[in-house]
Design a protein around this motif. Structure first.
Motif, PDB file in Angstrom:
ATOM      1  N   GLY A  16       0.807  -1.223   0.000  1.00 32.09           N
ATOM      2  CA  GLY A  16       0.000   0.000   0.000  1.00 32.09           C
ATOM      3  C   GLY A  16       0.838   1.269   0.000  1.00 32.09           C
ATOM      4  N   LYS A  17       2.124   1.168  -0.404  1.00 27.11           N
ATOM      5  CA  LYS A  17       2.970   2.378  -0.355  1.00 27.11           C
ATOM      6  C   LYS A  17       2.477   3.459  -1.323  1.00 27.11           C
ATOM      7  CE  LYS A  17       6.493   0.396  -3.291  1.00 27.11           C
ATOM      8  NZ  LYS A  17       5.685  -0.804  -3.451  1.00 27.11           N
ATOM      9  N   SER A  18       1.850   3.046  -2.452  1.00 27.40           N
ATOM     10  CA  SER A  18       1.344   4.055  -3.401  1.00 27.40           C
ATOM     11  C   SER A  18       0.199   4.848  -2.778  1.00 27.40           C
ATOM     12  CB  SER A  18       0.858   3.395  -4.693  1.00 27.40           C
ATOM     13  OG  SER A  18       1.923   2.683  -5.270  1.00 27.40           O
ATOM     14  N   ALA A  19      -0.673   4.149  -2.039  1.00 29.07           N
ATOM     15  CA  ALA A  19      -1.788   4.837  -1.366  1.00 29.07           C
ATOM     16  C   ALA A  19      -1.246   5.805  -0.311  1.00 29.07           C
ATOM     17  CB  ALA A  19      -2.718   3.819  -0.716  1.00 29.07           C
ATOM     18  N   VAL A  20      -0.216   5.366   0.407  1.00 23.63           N
ATOM     19  CA  VAL A  20       0.401   6.225   1.423  1.00 23.63           C
ATOM     20  C   VAL A  20       1.022   7.452   0.754  1.00 23.63           C
ATOM     21  CG1 VAL A  20       2.306   6.347   3.103  1.00 23.63           C
ATOM     22  CG2 VAL A  20       0.794   4.356   3.084  1.00 23.63           C
ATOM     23  N   ALA A  21       1.730   7.227  -0.359  1.00 23.13           N
ATOM     24  CA  ALA A  21       2.360   8.344  -1.083  1.00 23.13           C
ATOM     25  C   ALA A  21       1.308   9.344  -1.547  1.00 23.13           C
ATOM     26  CB  ALA A  21       3.157   7.811  -2.277  1.00 23.13           C
ATOM     27  N   ARG A  22       0.170   8.840  -2.045  1.00 23.73           N
ATOM     28  CA  ARG A  22      -0.898   9.746  -2.513  1.00 23.73           C
ATOM     29  C   ARG A  22      -1.418  10.627  -1.380  1.00 23.73           C
ATOM     30  NH1 ARG A  22      -2.339   5.428  -5.772  1.00 23.73           N
ATOM     31  NH2 ARG A  22      -3.895   4.660  -4.301  1.00 23.73           N
ATOM     32  N   PHE A  24       0.257  11.620   1.248  1.00 22.87           N
ATOM     33  CA  PHE A  24       1.283  12.644   1.516  1.00 22.87           C
ATOM     34  C   PHE A  24       1.226  13.753   0.458  1.00 22.87           C
ATOM     35  CE2 PHE A  24       3.583   9.495   4.265  1.00 22.87           C
ATOM     36  CZ  PHE A  24       3.798  10.326   5.364  1.00 22.87           C
ATOM     37  N   ILE A  25       1.027  13.360  -0.812  1.00 17.21           N
ATOM     38  CA  ILE A  25       0.935  14.349  -1.892  1.00 17.21           C
ATOM     39  C   ILE A  25      -0.259  15.274  -1.640  1.00 17.21           C
ATOM     40  CG2 ILE A  25       0.455  14.647  -4.368  1.00 17.21           C
ATOM     41  CD1 ILE A  25       2.080  11.980  -4.778  1.00 17.21           C
ATOM     42  N   VAL A  29       3.048  17.467   0.250  1.00 19.57           N
ATOM     43  CA  VAL A  29       4.462  17.064   0.348  1.00 19.57           C
ATOM     44  C   VAL A  29       5.001  16.740  -1.048  1.00 19.57           C
ATOM     45  CG1 VAL A  29       6.112  15.476   1.411  1.00 19.57           C
ATOM     46  CG2 VAL A  29       4.029  16.116   2.654  1.00 19.57           C
ATOM     47  N   HIS A  30       6.141  17.320  -1.369  1.00 15.59           N
ATOM     48  CA  HIS A  30       6.802  17.115  -2.668  1.00 15.59           C
ATOM     49  C   HIS A  30       7.307  15.673  -2.727  1.00 15.59           C
ATOM     50  CE1 HIS A  30       9.062  18.794  -6.155  1.00 15.59           C
ATOM     51  NE2 HIS A  30       9.944  17.845  -5.853  1.00 15.59           N
ATOM     52  N   LEU A 191       1.609  11.037  10.972  1.00 13.27           N
ATOM     53  CA  LEU A 191       3.042  11.031  10.651  1.00 13.27           C
ATOM     54  C   LEU A 191       3.476  12.384  10.087  1.00 13.27           C
ATOM     55  CD1 LEU A 191       3.422   7.474   9.083  1.00 13.27           C
ATOM     56  CD2 LEU A 191       4.750   8.342  11.026  1.00 13.27           C
ATOM     57  N   HIS A 192       2.630  12.951   9.222  1.00 12.16           N
ATOM     58  CA  HIS A 192       2.935  14.249   8.614  1.00 12.16           C
ATOM     59  C   HIS A 192       3.121  15.324   9.696  1.00 12.16           C
ATOM     60  CE1 HIS A 192       2.936  17.580   5.826  1.00 12.16           C
ATOM     61  NE2 HIS A 192       1.804  18.065   6.306  1.00 12.16           N
ATOM     62  N   ARG A 193       2.224  15.358  10.669  1.00 10.06           N
ATOM     63  CA  ARG A 193       2.348  16.352  11.754  1.00 10.06           C
ATOM     64  C   ARG A 193       3.654  16.148  12.511  1.00 10.06           C
ATOM     65  NH1 ARG A 193      -3.220  15.285  12.252  1.00 10.06           N
ATOM     66  NH2 ARG A 193      -2.885  13.795  13.962  1.00 10.06           N
ATOM     67  N   PHE A 194       3.998  14.872  12.732  1.00 13.27           N
ATOM     68  CA  PHE A 194       5.241  14.551  13.426  1.00 13.27           C
ATOM     69  C   PHE A 194       6.447  14.991  12.583  1.00 13.27           C
ATOM     70  CE2 PHE A 194       8.453  10.979  13.804  1.00 13.27           C
ATOM     71  CZ  PHE A 194       9.082  11.481  14.934  1.00 13.27           C
ATOM     72  N   TYR A 195       6.406  14.691  11.277  1.00 13.57           N
ATOM     73  CA  TYR A 195       7.542  15.040  10.403  1.00 13.57           C
ATOM     74  C   TYR A 195       7.760  16.548  10.333  1.00 13.57           C
ATOM     75  CZ  TYR A 195       7.617  10.172   8.825  1.00 13.57           C
ATOM     76  OH  TYR A 195       7.714   8.801   8.771  1.00 13.57           O
TER      77      TYR A 195
END
Length: 204
Positions: A16-22, A24-25, A29-30, A191-195
């Motif tokens: 599911g990494k593609s779903a996770v990447a989407r 983030f996009i 996130v670049h 995760l985004h908030r943490f990053y």
């Protein structure tokens, strides 16, 4: 402006990494995808395609002038030295493509998505690694549904990718993707908030 730090995002097939990447996009996130970079470097008009045709002959081109991937794959799987020749040509170009694209990032951090992040050594160009993990049975089920491939084919791909243990050993963060998409989205937001609190990908 401080230079964005780089998060490496990886996971086995069907994790599911593609779903996770989407997700983030969608959060702004670049993101650069190593597989896409590998496709860009062999597009018509790019020097790499000319060198490939010079080396392997016109048989590796489709009638429209684009690369005939199955034909090329057939050639390099039959001959280890041909595969090494191709990797020596493409890997530096793909690295440069990824680096140029990541350099355009304006978000506080940028993401390199790569199924072979660990195996290819690309994780060394990142400051932090996020592994999307899933139980193997679920990976097989998802991939069979998505690609209409047989469970045996998927198992063969799983064996060729870095072992789960190897990936997890390099992980700073692990996202176990075994629930629904709503849950996945909320995990990515967490995760985004943490990053956003990290400096250079490290916890202070």
């Amino acid at each position: 402006m401080t230079k964005p730090w780089i998060l490496g995002l990886t996971g086995g097939i069907g994790s599911g990494k593609s779903a996770v990447a989407r997700h983030f996009i969608d959060l702004g996130v670049h993101t650069v995808d190593a597989d896409q970079a590998a496709r860009w470097v062999v597009e018509p008009g790019r020097p790499a395609l000319g060198k490939i045709v010079e080396h392997f002959g016109e048989g590796v081109l489709l009638p429209d002038g684009t690369l005939n991937r199955p034909a090329l794959r057939e050639r390099i799987f039959r001959d280890e030295s041909e595969r090494r020749w191709l990797e020596a040509l493409l890997h530096p170009l793909i690295r440069q493509e990824i680096s140029d694209y990541l350099a355009q990032a304006e978000s506080p951090y940028a993401i390199l998505v790569s199924p072979l992040l660990i195996e290819s050594g690309q994780h060394r160009t990142t400051q932090r690694v996020l592994v999307v993990d899933a139980p193997e049975a679920l990976q097989i089920q998802r991939t069979v549904q998505r690609d209409s491939s047989s469970p045996e084919q998927v198992e063969a791909i799983l064996k060729a990718q870095a072992s789960r243990e190897e990936r997890l050993r390099h992980a700073h963060d692990i996202l176990v993707n075994d629930r629904d998409l709503g849950w996945l989205k909320s995990e990515v937001e967490r995760l985004h908030r943490f990053y956003l609190t990290l400096r250079g990908g490290r916890e202070s």
